[in-house]
Design an enzyme around this catalytic site. Structure first.
Site, PDB file in Angstrom:
ATOM      1  N   LYS A  68      -7.405  -3.372  -2.501  1.00 52.86           N
ATOM      2  CA  LYS A  68      -8.788  -2.932  -2.292  1.00 52.86           C
ATOM      3  C   LYS A  68      -9.365  -2.363  -3.590  1.00 52.86           C
ATOM      4  O   LYS A  68     -10.473  -2.707  -3.998  1.00 52.86           O
ATOM      5  CB  LYS A  68      -8.819  -1.869  -1.184  1.00 52.86           C
ATOM      6  N   LYS A  80      -1.073   5.589   0.198  1.00 51.88           N
ATOM      7  CA  LYS A  80      -1.505   6.043   1.519  1.00 51.88           C
ATOM      8  C   LYS A  80      -0.463   7.034   2.012  1.00 51.88           C
ATOM      9  O   LYS A  80       0.682   7.010   1.551  1.00 51.88           O
ATOM     10  CB  LYS A  80      -1.543   4.824   2.462  1.00 51.88           C
ATOM     11  N   ASP A 116      -8.478   9.523   6.874  1.00 53.01           N
ATOM     12  CA  ASP A 116      -8.163   8.276   7.572  1.00 53.01           C
ATOM     13  C   ASP A 116      -8.157   8.625   9.059  1.00 53.01           C
ATOM     14  O   ASP A 116      -8.620   9.710   9.442  1.00 53.01           O
ATOM     15  CB  ASP A 116      -6.817   7.690   7.105  1.00 53.01           C
ATOM     16  N   ALA A 260     -15.626  -3.807   9.041  1.00 49.76           N
ATOM     17  CA  ALA A 260     -15.059  -2.677   8.284  1.00 49.76           C
ATOM     18  C   ALA A 260     -13.604  -2.389   8.608  1.00 49.76           C
ATOM     19  O   ALA A 260     -12.910  -1.764   7.813  1.00 49.76           O
ATOM     20  CB  ALA A 260     -15.866  -1.417   8.586  1.00 49.76           C
ATOM     21  N   ASN A 262      -9.783  -2.008   8.947  1.00 52.06           N
ATOM     22  CA  ASN A 262      -8.670  -2.395   8.073  1.00 52.06           C
ATOM     23  C   ASN A 262      -7.750  -3.333   8.835  1.00 52.06           C
ATOM     24  O   ASN A 262      -7.463  -3.105   9.997  1.00 52.06           O
ATOM     25  CB  ASN A 262      -7.869  -1.154   7.659  1.00 52.06           C
TER      26      ASN A 262
END
Ligand code: NAI
Length: 355
Positions: A68, A80, A116, A260, A262
């Site tokens: 990304k 992440k 997130d 949008a 993921n």
């Protein structure tokens, strides 16, 4: 595969498990790549059935962040983190967030945490009490909720798709079906309505549907079970990942898939090819949903408001390039991964020369 084998397979640099004995926090930070720079990626709070599931999630998501950031043209790597909750739907506490903040701080900035699933601006600000390597808060850290910027990026991606199909970019007469009108989906619906698109939407939250009815009164609400196969020009999954598999790919009734969420596709390598065979133009999710990352990473890198907006709007040109390359590649997903890998390989070569 054991953990090290999985890391080698996906190309990870570093994976760190952490237990904070005082609060009971259990968390994993995965850094996939720092070739392009330090790595910004959200912290996900989730109840996983097994530790292996949590590891799989953080490895997969952190790898995605590398691609990304690279496709967005940011000097940022990919990472992440996940917090393993003992049960579903547990509200975040300050003690938990601060323990996570201390864990993040041990990376000295190689990893920068953000929102997130399960993490809001308040949780981010609690983490920020313990580390400056956090983005997306409103009081202690900066950046705020990135979802309006994610919506803007998806909108830019949609324009690229229309252009690729030789259609006018004005959205008049274009029907967009949105699955999930939460933070991103709601902003997206508002933007699309402003430019004359017709909106069809579904959500499992009555509260979020009521908000949509108020701000976009013309939106047609349909049942969650029918939204993915509803006839439309553009289908925009903005709820959860893993919503389109090979079976559904053949049943879609849209010309364009651009949303949008993921990891929209269950198996992106295979499903993206099936979509292409079914005549659906797929805008790779990690390319068009990079607006939030651009905003937070860009602020972290010191970009101005004008530079941030220009970078978000670059999503249109990048998506166009990837869609064009998708014609010669096995799929648009393959074309996007190839673009990211090429940019990372070029940066690695430059580092070797500079060294
Ligand atoms: P959100 O939690 O605010 O919104 C998700 C919405 O989907 C909620 O209204 C929820 O009720 C609805 N939903 C859940 N299951 C559904 C179903 N089966 N059918 C219909 N609706 C359903 O999340 P947010 O922030 O809007 O993110 C949406 C997606 O975009 C997520 O997959 C997220 O990972 C991804 N994303 C979000 C970014 C951001 O800036 N917030 C950045 C990049 C990706």
């Amino acid at each position: 595969m054991n953990t090290l084998e999985q890391m080698i397979d996906r190309g990870h640099e570093r994976v760190c498990f952490h237990v904070d004995q005082a609060t009971g926090l259990r968390a994993i930070i995965a850094i996939h790549s720092t070739v392009l720079g330090n790595a910004l990626g959200g912290t996900r709070r989730w109840h996983y059935a097994t530790e292996a599931d949590a590891l799989y999630d953080v490895l997969r998501l952190s790898e995605g962040m590398t691609y990304k950031a690279a496709c967005a043209g940011l000097t940022m790597g990919g990472a992440k983190s996940v917090i393993l909750l003992p049960s579903h739907g547990q509200a975040g506490t300050e003690a938990e967030a601060r323990a996570m903040g201390r864990f993040v701080d041990t990376f000295n900035g190689a990893y920068i945490a953000a929102e997130d699933v399960g993490v809001n601006t308040q949780f981010v600000d609690w983490m920020a009490a313990e580390t400056r390597h956090v983005m997306g808060g409103e009081t202690v850290s900066t950046g705020g909720d990135p979802s309006p910027f994610t919506a803007r990026g998806v909108f830019n991606g949609m324009k690229a798709c229309l252009a690729h199909l030789g259609r006018p970019l004005d959205f008049a007469g274009v029907t967009v079906a949105i699955q999930g009108v939460g933070s991103v989906g709601h902003h997206l619906a508002t933007m699309l309505e402003d430019v004359g698109a017709s909106i069809v939407a579904a959500d499992i939250s009555e509260r979020n549907l009521d908000r949509l009815r108020e701000t976009v009164p013309g939106a047609q609400i349909v049942a969650p079970e029918t939204i993915l196969t509803t006839p439309c020009d553009i289908l925009a999954p903005c709820a959860l990942g893993g919503v389109i598999d090979g079976n559904l790919a053949a049943r879609l009734r849209c010309a364009i898939l651009c949303g949008a969420a993921n990891n929209i596709l269950v198996d992106p390598d295979e499903d993206a090819v099936l979509l292409r065979n079914a005549g659906v133009l797929y805008a790779p999710d990690f390319v068009v949903n990079a607006g939030g990352l651009i905003e937070l990473a860009g602020l972290h890198l010191g970009m101005t408001r004008a530079e941030l907006d220009a970078k978000n709007d670059e999503i249109e040109a990048t998506t166009r390039e990837i869609l064009a390359r998708g014609d010669a590649n096995t799929s648009t997903h393959a074309a996007a991964v190839a673009l990211a890998k090429r940019r990372i390989a070029d940066a690695a070569k430059e580092k070797v020369h500079a060294g």
